[in-house]
Design a protein around this motif. Sequence first.
Motif, PDB file in Angstrom:
ATOM      1  N   ALA A  76     101.517  91.589  72.354  1.00  0.00           N
ATOM      2  CA  ALA A  76     102.977  91.538  72.245  1.00  0.00           C
ATOM      3  C   ALA A  76     103.457  90.163  71.786  1.00  0.00           C
ATOM      4  O   ALA A  76     104.371  90.056  70.967  1.00  0.00           O
ATOM      5  CB  ALA A  76     103.619  91.906  73.578  1.00  0.00           C
ATOM      6  N   SER A  77     102.831  89.106  72.299  1.00  0.00           N
ATOM      7  CA  SER A  77     103.221  87.744  71.905  1.00  0.00           C
ATOM      8  C   SER A  77     102.957  87.495  70.430  1.00  0.00           C
ATOM      9  O   SER A  77     103.777  86.883  69.732  1.00  0.00           O
ATOM     10  CB  SER A  77     102.474  86.716  72.753  1.00  0.00           C
ATOM     11  N   THR A 105     109.133  93.772  72.828  1.00  0.00           N
ATOM     12  CA  THR A 105     108.140  92.783  73.265  1.00  0.00           C
ATOM     13  C   THR A 105     108.691  91.915  74.386  1.00  0.00           C
ATOM     14  O   THR A 105     107.964  91.559  75.316  1.00  0.00           O
ATOM     15  CB  THR A 105     107.667  91.900  72.095  1.00  0.00           C
ATOM     16  N   GLU A 106     109.979  91.597  74.334  1.00  0.00           N
ATOM     17  CA  GLU A 106     110.570  90.799  75.413  1.00  0.00           C
ATOM     18  C   GLU A 106     110.541  91.566  76.739  1.00  0.00           C
ATOM     19  O   GLU A 106     110.283  90.988  77.795  1.00  0.00           O
ATOM     20  CB  GLU A 106     112.008  90.409  75.056  1.00  0.00           C
ATOM     21  N   PHE A 136     105.013 101.238  76.206  1.00  0.00           N
ATOM     22  CA  PHE A 136     105.180 100.256  75.129  1.00  0.00           C
ATOM     23  C   PHE A 136     104.338 100.642  73.918  1.00  0.00           C
ATOM     24  O   PHE A 136     104.817 100.610  72.779  1.00  0.00           O
ATOM     25  CB  PHE A 136     104.774  98.862  75.627  1.00  0.00           C
ATOM     26  N   GLN A 148     105.491  89.434  68.386  1.00  0.00           N
ATOM     27  CA  GLN A 148     106.808  88.803  68.495  1.00  0.00           C
ATOM     28  C   GLN A 148     106.896  87.555  67.615  1.00  0.00           C
ATOM     29  O   GLN A 148     107.883  87.359  66.900  1.00  0.00           O
ATOM     30  CB  GLN A 148     107.096  88.447  69.952  1.00  0.00           C
ATOM     31  N   MET A 185     105.900 101.523  70.352  1.00  0.00           N
ATOM     32  CA  MET A 185     105.616 100.620  69.244  1.00  0.00           C
ATOM     33  C   MET A 185     104.807 101.307  68.153  1.00  0.00           C
ATOM     34  O   MET A 185     104.957 100.969  66.964  1.00  0.00           O
ATOM     35  CB  MET A 185     104.899  99.367  69.747  1.00  0.00           C
ATOM     36  N   LEU A 234     106.903  91.488  77.968  1.00  0.00           N
ATOM     37  CA  LEU A 234     106.458  90.169  78.402  1.00  0.00           C
ATOM     38  C   LEU A 234     107.155  89.700  79.675  1.00  0.00           C
ATOM     39  O   LEU A 234     106.697  88.738  80.305  1.00  0.00           O
ATOM     40  CB  LEU A 234     106.672  89.152  77.278  1.00  0.00           C
TER      41      LEU A 234
END
Length: 203
Positions: free
Chosen positions: A68-69, A53-54, A152, A72, A156, A57
């Motif tokens: 993603a936020s 996620t980092e 991603f 996370q 994921m 982002l």
Amino acid sequence: MALLLAGGAALLAAAGYALGLRAAPPNAAAPSAVDIGFAQFMRGHHDQAIVMTEILLSDRSSKLAGLASAMQAAQLIEIGQMKGWLQLWEKPLLPASDSMDWMLLGKEPPDEALSRYLIACRNSPGGMPGLATVEELQRLRTLRGEERDRLFLQLMLKHHQGGLPMAQFAAYNARTPAVRTMAAQMVVEQTQELATMAVLARR
């Protein structure tokens, strides 16, 4: 921006840690091997999700920033809780090996699905299926825009699918009520996220 994200991540992890310390009173029953194994292995599993996620982002053009936020934030809190439990139990924060044999210690003998999962774990680098490789993470870092979003989602989806059986197992077999509750919550959240990501991946 990076400093703000790092500061927010630290606050979320600290909040989860405080919750973990409060969730296990001194007179609580001793944790079982399932409780300990779940906390150690899921904590490590979550660590990789945070990395992914980092990476996502860091690209402001991503259309998946909201998803993603949210992922996370939830997983940082859970990491903090699991770290708090392990420290209260005076157990290492990480397992001594990649073996998932603690999943053989449930209330009932392993059924066919669990047996297949454990075989997949033994045959997977890192001890469980679905973890991204170093090469896949590096490729995620190099892509931008829709290509990064697409990879991603692929990574994921595999990541969640690989960790979901562990959460399902702990939700039923863990001895500590707080562990069962968290594991059951993970099952609900990650099942919903899998459905969302599957739809997004088809677009």
